[in-house]
Structure formats: structure tokens, C-alpha cells
Design a protein around this motif. Structure first.
Motif, PDB file in Angstrom:
ATOM      1  N   UNK A   1       0.833  -1.207   0.000  1.00 55.89           N
ATOM      2  CA  UNK A   1       0.000   0.000   0.000  1.00 55.89           C
ATOM      3  C   UNK A   1       0.867   1.257   0.000  1.00 55.89           C
ATOM      4  N   UNK A   2       1.877   1.276   0.876  1.00 57.73           N
ATOM      5  CA  UNK A   2       2.763   2.442   0.941  1.00 57.73           C
ATOM      6  C   UNK A   2       3.498   2.604  -0.387  1.00 57.73           C
TER       7      UNK A   2
ATOM      8  N   UNK B   1       3.259   5.939  -2.775  1.00 53.92           N
ATOM      9  CA  UNK B   1       4.431   6.758  -3.084  1.00 53.92           C
ATOM     10  C   UNK B   1       4.758   6.717  -4.570  1.00 53.92           C
ATOM     11  N   UNK B   2       4.595   5.574  -5.189  1.00 55.14           N
ATOM     12  CA  UNK B   2       4.851   5.497  -6.628  1.00 55.14           C
ATOM     13  C   UNK B   2       3.870   6.379  -7.396  1.00 55.14           C
TER      14      UNK B   2
ATOM     15  N   UNK C   1      -5.080   9.357  -0.371  1.00 54.41           N
ATOM     16  CA  UNK C   1      -3.995  10.253   0.028  1.00 54.41           C
ATOM     17  C   UNK C   1      -3.697  10.000   1.502  1.00 54.41           C
ATOM     18  N   UNK C   2      -2.407  10.064   1.836  1.00 55.51           N
ATOM     19  CA  UNK C   2      -1.972   9.780   3.210  1.00 55.51           C
ATOM     20  C   UNK C   2      -1.617  11.064   3.941  1.00 55.51           C
ATOM     21  N   UNK C   3      -1.964  11.076   5.223  1.00 53.52           N
ATOM     22  CA  UNK C   3      -1.679  12.217   6.106  1.00 53.52           C
ATOM     23  C   UNK C   3      -0.838  11.716   7.266  1.00 53.52           C
ATOM     24  N   UNK C   4       0.191  12.467   7.632  1.00 51.87           N
ATOM     25  CA  UNK C   4       0.985  12.174   8.828  1.00 51.87           C
ATOM     26  C   UNK C   4       1.235  13.464   9.591  1.00 51.87           C
TER      27      UNK C   4
ATOM     28  N   UNK D   1       3.810  13.989  -8.849  1.00 47.69           N
ATOM     29  CA  UNK D   1       3.298  15.107  -8.049  1.00 47.69           C
ATOM     30  C   UNK D   1       4.398  15.711  -7.185  1.00 47.69           C
ATOM     31  N   UNK D   2       5.281  14.854  -6.725  1.00 46.70           N
ATOM     32  CA  UNK D   2       6.344  15.308  -5.825  1.00 46.70           C
ATOM     33  C   UNK D   2       7.581  15.815  -6.554  1.00 46.70           C
TER      34      UNK D   2
END
Length: 793
Positions: free
Chosen positions: A467-468, A472-473, A702-705, A478-479
């Protein structure tokens, strides 16, 4: 010896090392714990008892006629250095002068900790000549605080030196007629000749300084044998040297060469065009010559100290970088040496840190030297584990038991994957050890490691790692990709991947934020991220995340070729990134913190691997790397690609004062040989290619930390809250009209996650939540908000 015969001039001039541009490197394959390098035809740094510990600056020779004429042989232009045969690092140096010739044969003892030299001096005109050996100890990785003495040993005069707990001794047969020790730059033997044209000083002791010794061998010496022995005390070192001299030099030479010839017979090179196989064999020997004897699997980056003449740096490149180490192991796998590659992984397993990572670099014993944190150096050992599994090292084969225990390997992988998942995607330093941020050269192996590492994990942890990796891929462009920038417009391309993007991009910050530019003059230390590009983008193809014909890759390489490629008479070469300052100055002065980066042969190899992926011919890249090799088949870290500066020894396509050899470059050459011959990249992770086939996944999540709290997610996307410890998430999607409490799910890789659905939420809505840390019973103390933005596409 008496106190009145002590050398004057203590402590001597500040010590330095020697040039890192070596002609040859070598060690025996028996029990000897001595490694040597050769530069300008003479012995340079000698390492003992482990491969990260240089104990000698150099061991050179003077030839004199006793009438005022003298010659330092390393300064003679007419010299050749070669190994006895390709991949057998028994070294022959030959010096020619109108008045004499000198041949040196150099090897180590098979079982003793001794370096051996056979010196053959011939007079060309009949004039009696004398041979002098000059020794500069640098015991304990430094030229400071060494002590040297002239001793009377079993074979006559000898020089011994000590800096506890290390000692060395130089003895010879025939024995010296005279010997002296002194302080470098004030009372050493070279200064004696420079001032007096002959050896006139015979000092018996030089204590606690930068010391050197000289021995005078008999007139018209013909053939002399020298032994440089090592031990914990001077008496032990002298005993080693003396014992070695009691055996004929030819016996040592035969033992040394036979071990290497046996190794070379086991190699099975692919069918290579003429001229490439010698470098293939030399590259295999270079990698094996950098492995420690007492700690198998520990391979240092280089037996050299870049620009060593400018400092007494104890580190240099004789350290272990897990990145370089895995590159070396990948080459060992490519040439079929699965057993040696397995030793490398076992060493990495033994030096993994508690948090699952590895130090930026380390001494052989695993203690950290520099303190940076580079995610790729945690990812690459995972990829090595995967490659070893593919090679069968973790399974029994016929009568052979597994080379590694699969269960223990899985434990190493799990700890590393956990470290990557918790600490990524922002790296503390990119692979060039300079910039923090989002770097394609780091993200590619990190994402690949999450996929390859998942094959070692239980179902739940594997699913979380994948999943991670997917998230990220999917975010790479975007990054790290910038369309329609000032740079892309100047170069007439649609956009480019960046060398490194600022971490703020994770939270929606501007991608053109200035980033650090190292090793540059004052006022040039910052540059907009969108102005800095690099061949590093090739990692996305190398590791299977993107295809070679992806238009964004093609455009970036067009920009890279336009700005970072330079032509030399030996072939094209690429710089590391826009504005690189790690190299000599414009006028060829050594790098001292500020300079201009030059072309890296390892990048030729990486471009060659891209050619393989693109279905193009990589042979020109192999030939360019081979052409830039020097000495007895050594590939340098950098080559000069400016205007020739003969007075400073800088010629286009030839080595600079940076590291030589670079193990990483030799590994890249070996891998490219096999990739070219087989038509596919040998170290592309199979699991990664199987998952994506080079096409980015489309994710609606989308992931939030807490470390990078994103402000918005597109409409229709799931919000995944990722936490680094157990927690309960109290959230609302309707402004606290209704609330939900969800305990974060333990993924098994150091993340606790809560998925917040956002179906039906339109642009302008928001998700609000609070976090209760269940291990403490404490609230985070603030409400957190993620807004719903425009839908993708």
C-alpha cells in the motif's frame, strides 16, 4: 641509539596522505591482512590489519650516484605500471631514465602480515649507483604522533615505527649500509638529498611527530628485497619482516599469483568485444581486493583518500557505505559469485541498527563515521535480500544447504521495511550525501524495496508495505516532476524530473522552493529546485518504476544531455547534477570544499543500463568506461572534462584527484557487461516489474501524517491517517454534527492507520479529527483538518 642522535625539527610539517589516483591496488587471498596501493609507480597507502586502516603514507625510492645527482623515481615521466596479468594484482612498476632502469615487483605475503618488494636496479652507463628506500609511516590512520627508530635486527639495520597499538618495520636483503629517521619537511631523508645532494644524515630516532625513514642499499645493488612487516609492537613487526625475507621472493610471488589465478579461472565472462574482458577481470579483482579479511562481506568504497595530498583525513573512502556495498554485491551476483554476495548480506545483517537502518557510512566494525540519514542505504540491503532469494541463496540446491537462513533474512528485511515506511518518503540526504528532500534517486530504491521486501513478510505486513509503495509510486510525479518551468522552456521540453524537491511539496508547498547547493562559493549555495536536474532520474527506469520511453523520462534525459553531458576524447561523460561543486576548481586546484564537479564514469554505466532498457546498444558506454580506466585497470570516481592542464596532470577523459578506484564504478561496469550481453537489466527487481511494468499506479487515496500534514485531498479520494504509534482517531465529516471513533490498525510495519471515507464530500467540505494516543491516554491537543479539493482529472 642516544638522545644526542635524535632527529631535529619535531614535529615536522602537518601530515597529509598521497594522491588518490592509484595505478593499482592489491592484497593476497590467503591469511595476510595487508592491502596495498600503488601510485606514480611506488607504494602508496598500505592498510593493516583491516581494510579500513591505512598505516603508511608511501614507500618510494631514490636513485643516486654519490656525486650529487639523484632522482626520485615517482617523478620520472617514463614509467609503466601493470599487473602481471588481467585480474591478478601482483604489480610490476618499471622506471626508465637515461642513466638507469628500476623494476619493482610488489605483492603481499600469503600468510604473514608483510608487504614485499623486489627492486632491480640497472645502471645504463656503468656509473655506480645506490638505491634508497623512503618510508613515511602513518600509523593508526594518521601521520601525527608517530615515532620512528633505527634498529639493528637479525639481518642488519632496519627502520621501525610505532603509534600504539600499531607498529611496522622495514627490513631488506641485502641489509642497508646506512639508515636514518627524521621529521617530514625538516630532517627526513628527502630533505637531506634536497639540501645536500646525498645522504649525509643518520638520525637514530624521531619521536611523536610526522616522521619518515630512509635506508641506503649497497652500491650497484642489482636486486634487493624489501619487507614491510606489521604487528602490535615493533619487535613483532620486525620479526614478521625478517621471517618473510628468509623465504625467496619468488615463493611469495608464486603464492600470491596462484590464489588470484585460481579465482580468475572460476569466472565466466559473457562474450565481450576485444579489449573489454581485461577490465572485466580487473573489476572482479578490484571488488575482492576491497573486502576485509577478518570481517568477510565488509567491502569498503575505495582504497583511496580523495585529494589526499591536502589533508590527514582519517576517513577518506576506506569506509563501508551500505549503498556502495550493495552495488558491489550486485556485481558479485552478476558474475555468479553468490557465495561472496551472501557474505555481504550477512555483514549487513550484523551491522543493522536498532531502528532497521544503516549508518551513512561506517568503519568495518559497524561503528558510524558520518551521521547523515539516507533512505536508499536502508532500501538497497532489502533489494540485495530479494536478489539473493532470486539467485537461490536462501534455498537448498542439490547437496548444498542454503547460504543464508531465510527466517533471519526476513527479520532483517522486516526491520528495514519498517524503517522505510516510518521515515520515508523524505530522505535526510540524497544519494550524493548532500540534500534532504524528495529525490528520485532515493525514492526509486525505497519504493522498490517496499515491494521486494513484501515477499518476505506475512500477509498483513506485506499488504501494508505494498500500500505504501503504491501510494508513493503514484505520487512521484506530483512530488518530483515539474512541467513548464523556466528550465524546460529554455531547453524546449515539456518538463523535467528534479534532482531533489523540497519536503514542503508533500504538504502542497511550491515545487520551485530553493534547495541547498553544496560545495559552491558564497552566494551560490541556494538554487530553485526546478533549476537542478540530474541523471538520477534513470533510477526510476533502473528499478522498474517507469519505462524507458515514458515521455517525462525522455524529456528529462534530453535536458540532462543538453546541460550535464560533456564530450571527451575517450567518450561522453555525465555530471552528477546542475551546479555540482565536488571536484577541482576551474584552474585545476584540488577540491578543498569548493570546486566544480566533473564527469563520473559510473554515470556512463547507468546511462548504458538505460540504453539496455530502451532497446538501444549499450556497447559504446562499456567502451567509454573501459577507455577511462587507468593504470592496471582502475576506474576513477571522476574524470577531467575541461581544458587540458598538463602541468597539473589533468587531461580530458583521464582521472582527477578524486577516488580511484571506485568500487561502485567497477560494479556498474560488471553489471553492464552482463546486462548488455543478456539484453535486460540484471539488477532490476523482478517483483517490482511484475507489479507495475513501469507504469505508475492510479490511486484514489492520500496519506496524512503528523510529520507532513497535507492540507487537502481531491474529491472522491480516501483519506488515510498514518500514525507512528497506537492511537484512536476521533473524526467527523460533517462539522462535528456526527462523530466516529476508530482505533488505528496496526499494519505490522511500524504504522497505525485509520481510513476515513469521503464519498459524497464535495469541494469545500472538510474532514476534522483529533488523535488520542492510547499508549499514554493523552490527546494530541488540537483539532486537525483536511479540506476536500477539486477532483483529479
Amino acid at each position: 641509539m642516544t638522545e644526542t642522535n635524535a632527529a631535529p625539527g619535531r614535529p615536522g610539517i602537518p601530515p597529509t596522505w598521497t594522491s588518490s589516483a592509484k595505478d593499482a591496488v592489491g592484497t593476497g587471498l590467503g591469511g595476510s591482512r595487508v592491502w596495498f596501493t600503488v601510485g606514480h609507480g611506488i607504494v602508496n597507502e598500505v592498510y593493516w590489519p583491516v581494510v579500513d586502516r591505512p598505516q603508511v603514507r608511501d614507500l618510494g625510492f631514490l636513485v643516486a650516484d654519490g656525486a650529487g645527482a639523484w632522482f626520485e623515481v615517482k617523478r620520472l615521466a617514463d614509467r609503466t605500471v601493470r599487473s602481471v596479468e588481467a585480474g591478478v594484482p601482483a604489480v610490476i612498476s618499471e622506471f626508465r631514465h637515461p642513466r638507469f632502469s628500476l623494476r619493482l615487483r610488489i605483492c603481499t605475503g600469503a600468510a604473514r602480515d608483510v608487504l614485499l618488494i623486489e627492486a632491480t636496479l640497472r645502471s645504463a652507463g656503468g656509473t655506480p649507483l645506490r638505491l634508497y628506500a623512503l618510508l613515511a609511516p602513518h600509523l593508526g590512520r594518521s601521520g601525527a604522533d608517530n615515532s620512528a627508530h633505527v634498529e639493528s635486527g637479525p639481518l642488519g639495520l632496519a627502520i621501525v615505527a610505532e603509534r600504539r597499538p600499531y607498529a611496522l618495520a622495514l627490513a631488506s636483503d641485502p641489509s642497508p649500509e646506512r639508515a636514518s629517521v627524521g621529521y617530514v619537511g625538516t630532517s627526513d631523508g628527502w630533505q637531506d638529498f634536497a639540501r645536500n645532494g646525498a645522504m649525509t644524515w643518520t638520525w637514530d630516532s624521531a619521536e611523536q611527530g610526522n616522521v619518515a625513514g630512509i635506508v641506503e642499499l649497497p652500491v650497484d645493488v642489482g636486486v634487493a628485497r624489501l619487507a614491510l612487516g606489521f604487528g602490535e609492537r615493533p619487535a613483532q613487526a620486525l620479526a614478521e619482516a625478517t621471517a618473510a625475507l628468509h623465504e625467496p621472493f619468488e615463493t611469495h610471488w608464486r603464492r600470491f599469483t596462484s590464489g588470484w589465478r585460481s579465482l580468475q579461472r572460476r569466472l565466466r565472462p559473457p562474450s565481450l568485444p576485444p579489449g573489454l574482458e581485461p577490465l572485466y577481470r580487473a573489476s572482479a579483482a578490484v571488488i575482492r581486493s576491497h573486502e576485509d579479511r577478518a570481517t568477510p562481506g565488509a567491502i569498503i568504497a575505495s582504497l583511496s583518500i580523495p585529494w589526499g595530498t591536502t589533508s590527514d583525513d582519517p576517513g577518506g573512502y576506506h569506509l563501508v557505505w551500505s549503498r556502495d556495498l550493495v552495488e558491489a554485491a550486485g556485481a558479485l551476483l552478476a558474475i555468479g559469485d553468490v557465495e561472496s554476495a551472501s557474505r555481504v548480506f550477512a555483514y549487513l545483517a550484523a551491522t543493522q541498527q536498532q531502528d532497521g537502518s544503516w549508518p551513512q557510512n561506517q568503519w568495518i566494525d559497524g561503528s558510524a563515521y558520518w551521521t547523515g540519514h539516507q533512505l536508499d542505504e536502508t532500501a538497497l540491503p532489502v533489494l540485495l535480500a530479494s536478489a539473493l532469494s532470486e539467485a537461490g541463496a536462501l534455498d537448498a540446491a542439490g547437496a548444498r544447504p542454503p547460504l543464508l537462513d531465510r527466517g533471519l533474512v526476513a527479520g532483517v528485511v522486516r526491520r528495514a521495511v519498517t524503517s522505510l515506511a516510518r521515515n520515508g518518503p523524505v530522505t535526510g540526504e540524497d544519494r550524493w550525501e548532500e540534500d534532504a528532500g524528495l529525490a528520485p534517486s532515493t525514492l526509486a530504491p525505497v519504493i522498490a524495496a517496499l515491494v521486494a521486501g513484501a515477499t518476505f513478510l506475512d500477509d498483513a505486513a506485506a499488504s501494508a508495505a505494498l500500500d505504501v509503495a503504491d501510494d508513493w509510486n503514484a505520487a512521484l510525479e506530483r512530488w518530483t516532476y515539474a512541467p513548464d518551468t523556466s528550465l524546460s522552456r529554455r531547453l524546449h521540453v515539456a518538463g523535467t524530473y528534479l534532482r531533489v524537491a523540497p519536503a514542503a511539496v508533500l504538504m502542497g508547498g511550491p515545487i520551485d522552493t530553493p534547495v541547498a547547493l553544496r560545495n559552491r562559493p558564497e552566494g551560490e549555495e541556494r538554487v530553485a529546485a526546478t533549476e537542478m536536474i540530474s541523471p538520477d532520474v534513470l533510477a526510476l527506469v533502473r528499478f522498474g518504476l517507469r519505462t524507458a520511453d515514458d515521455p517525462r523520462i525522455v524529456d528529462t534525459l534530453t535536458a540532462v544531455d543538453a546541460t550535464l553531458r560533456t564530450e571527451t576524447p575517450l567518450g561522453p561523460v555525465w555530471h552528477r547534477y546542475t551546479g555540482d561543486g565536488y571536484g577541482e576548481t576551474k584552474d585545476g586546484e584540488p577540491y578543498r570544499g569548493v570546486g566544480i564537479g566533473r564527469g563520473w564514469p559510473v554515470l556512463i554505466g547507468e546511462r548504458g543500463h538505460h540504453a539496455v532498457a530502451a532497446g538501444e546498444d549499450a556497447l559504446p558506454h562499456l567502451r567509454a568506461m573501459a577507455a577511462m580506466a587507468a593504470g592496471a585497470g582502475l576506474i576513477p570516481e571522476q574524470v577531467w572534462d575541461g581544458v587540458a592542464l598538463p602541468g597539473k596532470g589533468l587531461e580530458p577523459g583521464r582521472p582527477t584527484g578524486s577516488a580511484m578506484p571506485l568500487v561502485w564504478a567497477h560494479a556498474e561496469f560488471l553489471k553492464l557487461c552482463h546486462s548488455w550481453a543478456g539484453g535486460s537489466i540484471v539488477d532490476r527487481p523482478a517483483a517490482v516489474w511484475a507489479r507495475w511494468h513501469g507504469v505508475p499506479p492510479r490511486m484514489r487515496r492520500r496519506s496524512w501524517r503528523l510529520g507532513w500534514p497535507i492540507a487537502t485531498i481531491p474529491a472522491g479520494h480516501l483519506l488515510r491517517i498514518e500514525l507512528l504509534r497506537p492511537a484512536l482517531v476521533h473524526f467527523s465529516i460533517d462539522g462535528w454534527a456526527t462523530t466516529h471513533d476508530v482505533a488505528a490498525r496496526d499494519t505490522g510495519i511500524g504504522l497505525w492507520v485509520v481510513d476515513v471515507p469521503s464519498e459524497g464530500l464535495e469541494e469545500g467540505a472538510s474532514i476534522v479529527f483529533a488523535i488520542l494516543w492510547t499508549d499514554e491516554g493523552r490527546w494530541e491537543g488540537r483539532d486537525l483538518t483536511v479540506a476536500i479539493g477539486l477532483a483529479d482529472g
